[in-house]
Enzyme design. Sequence first.
Site, short mmCIF file in Angstrom:
data_model
loop_
_atom_site.label_atom_id
_atom_site.label_comp_id
_atom_site.label_asym_id
_atom_site.label_seq_id
_atom_site.Cartn_x
_atom_site.Cartn_y
_atom_site.Cartn_z
N GLU A 1 -47.89 -17.15 74.05
CA GLU A 1 -49.00 -16.23 73.74
C GLU A 1 -50.04 -16.94 72.88
O GLU A 1 -51.24 -16.76 73.07
CB GLU A 1 -48.48 -14.97 73.05
N ASN B 1 -53.49 -10.63 73.58
CA ASN B 1 -54.75 -10.05 73.10
C ASN B 1 -55.38 -10.92 72.01
O ASN B 1 -54.67 -11.39 71.12
CB ASN B 1 -54.50 -8.66 72.54
N GLY C 1 -42.90 -9.35 78.45
CA GLY C 1 -42.42 -10.08 77.28
C GLY C 1 -43.35 -9.94 76.09
O GLY C 1 -42.92 -9.65 74.98
N HIS D 1 -52.28 -19.16 74.93
CA HIS D 1 -53.28 -18.42 75.71
C HIS D 1 -54.63 -18.35 74.99
O HIS D 1 -55.65 -18.11 75.62
CB HIS D 1 -52.80 -17.00 75.98
N1 0A1 Z 1 -50.23 -12.03 80.07
C1 0A1 Z 1 -48.93 -11.81 79.51
C2 0A1 Z 1 -47.99 -11.04 80.31
C3 0A1 Z 1 -48.29 -9.63 80.65
C4 0A1 Z 1 -48.80 -9.34 81.88
C5 0A1 Z 1 -48.98 -8.06 82.29
C6 0A1 Z 1 -48.67 -7.06 81.42
O1 0A1 Z 1 -48.82 -5.78 81.84
C7 0A1 Z 1 -49.04 -5.57 83.18
C8 0A1 Z 1 -48.17 -7.33 80.17
C9 0A1 Z 1 -48.00 -8.63 79.78
C10 0A1 Z 1 -48.26 -13.16 79.37
O2 0A1 Z 1 -48.35 -13.99 80.25
O3 0A1 Z 1 -47.58 -13.35 78.39
ZN ZN Z 2 -48.97 -15.72 79.97
#
Ligand code: 0A1
Ligand code: ZN
Length: 877
Positions: free
Chosen positions: A301, A268, A264, A304
Amino acid sequence: MPQNNPDVIHLEDYRVPDFLIEHVELHVDLGDGGTRVGSRLTLRRNGEHGRPLVLHGEGLELLSIALDGKSLAAGRYRLDDETLTVEGLGAEAVLETECRIDPDGNTALEGLYRSNGTFCTQCEAEGFRKITWYLDRPDVMARFRTTIVGDRTTQPVMLSNGNPVASGTTGDNRHWVTWEDPFPKPSYLFALVAGDLAVVEDSFTTRSGREVALRIYVEHGNEDRCGHAMTALKHAMAWDERVYGREYDLDIFMIVAVSDFNMGAMENKGLNVFNAKYILAKPETATDVDFDGIESVVAHEYFHNWTGNRVTCRDWFQLTLKEGLTVFRDQQFSADMNSAAVKRIADVQRLRAAQFPEDGGPLAHPIQPQSYIEINNFYTATVYEKGAEVIRMIHRLLGTDGFRKGSDLYFERHDGQAVTTEDFVAAMEDANDADLGQFRRWYVQAGTPRLICSGDYDAADGSYLLTVRQETPATPGQPEKAPLHMPFAVGLIGRDGADLPLRLAGENSAEAGTRVLQLREAESRFRFVDIPERPVASLLRGFSAPVRLEFAQPAEDLAFRMAHDSDDFNRWEAAQELQNKVLLGLVADRRAGRPLVLPDMLAEALGTALDDDGADPSLLALMLTLPGEVMLAQHMEVIDVEAIHDVREFAVKALAERLRDRLLARYRACHAAARPGFDGASMAARHLQNACLAYLSQLDDIGRETALAQYRERRTMTETMAALARIAASDWPERDEALADFHAAWRNDPLVIDKWFTVQATAARADTLEHVLALAGHEDFTLRNPNRVRALIGAFASANPTAFHRADGAGYDFVAERILALDASNPQVAARLIAPFGQWRRYDKARQERMLNQLKRIVSQPGLSKDVREVASKSLN
Ligand code: 0A1
Ligand code: ZN
């Protein structure tokens, strides 16, 4: 999996890193014939040991390597497919490497790749090692300084984390920019974007008065579709200040929308990268469900930044630390922005549709898995959605203020650290002087608990005895389950429809409304006293724990609760239970060859609901909508695909005939009330309008004209798609023309064309598979774009049970073949398509065999990725 398989990574093997990285300097020179990545790592030995430095790196072509300023001879380092090993480092060292990578050939969309010409990165979980050699693990946190060099014409925009600190030109139409991120971070939060993008700008003033520049970068031409995302971002920033006391910490917050993205979106630091689907929207192109999705993913996001970035994970077994908590926070946010009950229902529907099957199948794992082969396979509904339910239970047990005290302490203790779920639970306990000892089992025990409840009213002494037994079924590797600690919210409703005051035997005073009981034992009993009449029990209000409730409640009580339950979630739940009861009864009738007759009481209960002018139209829409085939299937020992489908179609049509006038009146009123746009009242009206349309379109006389008129009106995409779904599933002569017309109208709009694929893939028709096969050969279909793959193949396999489970096995064959084809280019997305096959145990023998054969076919393919191999082989169990 054998115990000693070297590919399996175990939580218990965690060790602190041998080296730490204090500072990283990257120099990324973008080019059409490959990209050069220079890296300068400032390293420090972590503790007293003589072990070599072992860096991760995959698919990198080494150009040069130097240690402490001196070029390293070939014998001083070792390279293999996954690592770079350097011996003889001092306590402190500087390692410089240069490599070449090929973003254009990167179809896995992990590391640095190109989407529609734009360079972008995806580094979570282990993508950074495809950019340069690094200690690519989240407990290594470093400060990054990144210089990007690119072409002034094709990459006028060049972004990375933090703030731009210098820039210039280098001749031959090239330019460079340097970004510096003051916050130490793990490599998975690194991002780089470069391309010819348009920007939409706004700003936000934090509560301490700092002005933050907000920028959304999109492909040219999409500038008019960013408004909703920008508003959502500002709401999320204000909400996190108000509800969690969390302020944003950089001067710029950037979002980039790209067309090709595996998931989704990605959080970063300061530079979120999004799947365009979760940014771009206007009422003509996006449905209300899309608008809601954008609001919640933008918020997710953003949240986070604190839960994930400022406080991050020690290792990937801690994934739910950031994901469960951040999903819970985005759910709270959306509940505050819109209707809380409607949001709660949507979240529970999602949990039941995606997580319950996972928890009851061969891939069941606790929210904190104990081992994995490919971490990308553990971005699951269990880690995310069940993880959020676990956090929600802590919130219930400690209360809003207690939870806030706990989160304050968590941030205070762990800001800037990489920590574990244990650290989170300990902060919650310490801030509240609470004991979550038994509660910790939720982190390590897989499986959906069953709560088997019974209620006994004793008229003689005016008491009501509630007995609750909990039982968690065995899951792979976990034959025995221990009782869990959970909040169990209940109410008892009197004959007048009001909640009775609740007093447990031995207590002094009573309180009306919902009471949160705590379950800890395998069996618990609660005796409520001073109950003047036989009450109607409303259990598990608000879905206070992620369990399956088993409580045999008579249909009359369910209908009564549909009308009177003070808990809106449970009003809907009562409707679902009544509908399940009726539909499963009809399935039994059909299997026994008895004629199908719709019980009056269901039509009456839904008719009463339709007459309730005071109710939220959206809640009413949800109550009116019968459980889907996939949900109904969960209640059958052996799933009878055809019977479920036929019976549901029968019931919809019978209800449409019975409720015709009231449905039509509501339909017209909603249509008149709704205005295009994202206001709550209009969205709710459209929701109910479309729920009514699903019934009305089944009527022989007015069904077709109603659906076609709504389609032809082209008011909002929400209305157009609801109508097109009815048309696509029909045999009406206008069907093909409408589909062709829709395609012609939107052919240049990929997100809309995705809907065109999905509406055909999910149509309940005998010839759907033939259509899907043709669509897989359509010029607009490509395995290279994850959204397109999900729109056609994912939707077909997960949302069209009659077609996917076709008795001749052709549906299975089609999907398995595409999984294998896709595995060669994008293993991550391919692995996600396997899940429906993992449910094979739930079907009849003939289907079981066909599904298993496809899994075996997948596993035996030479050169299979780790991603697909892990999921497919575990699914065979
Ligand atoms: N951390 C992001 C989701 C995400 C996870 C893995 C990815 O590639 C393997 C890409 C995005 C979230 O929780 O929105
Ligand atoms: Zn997430």
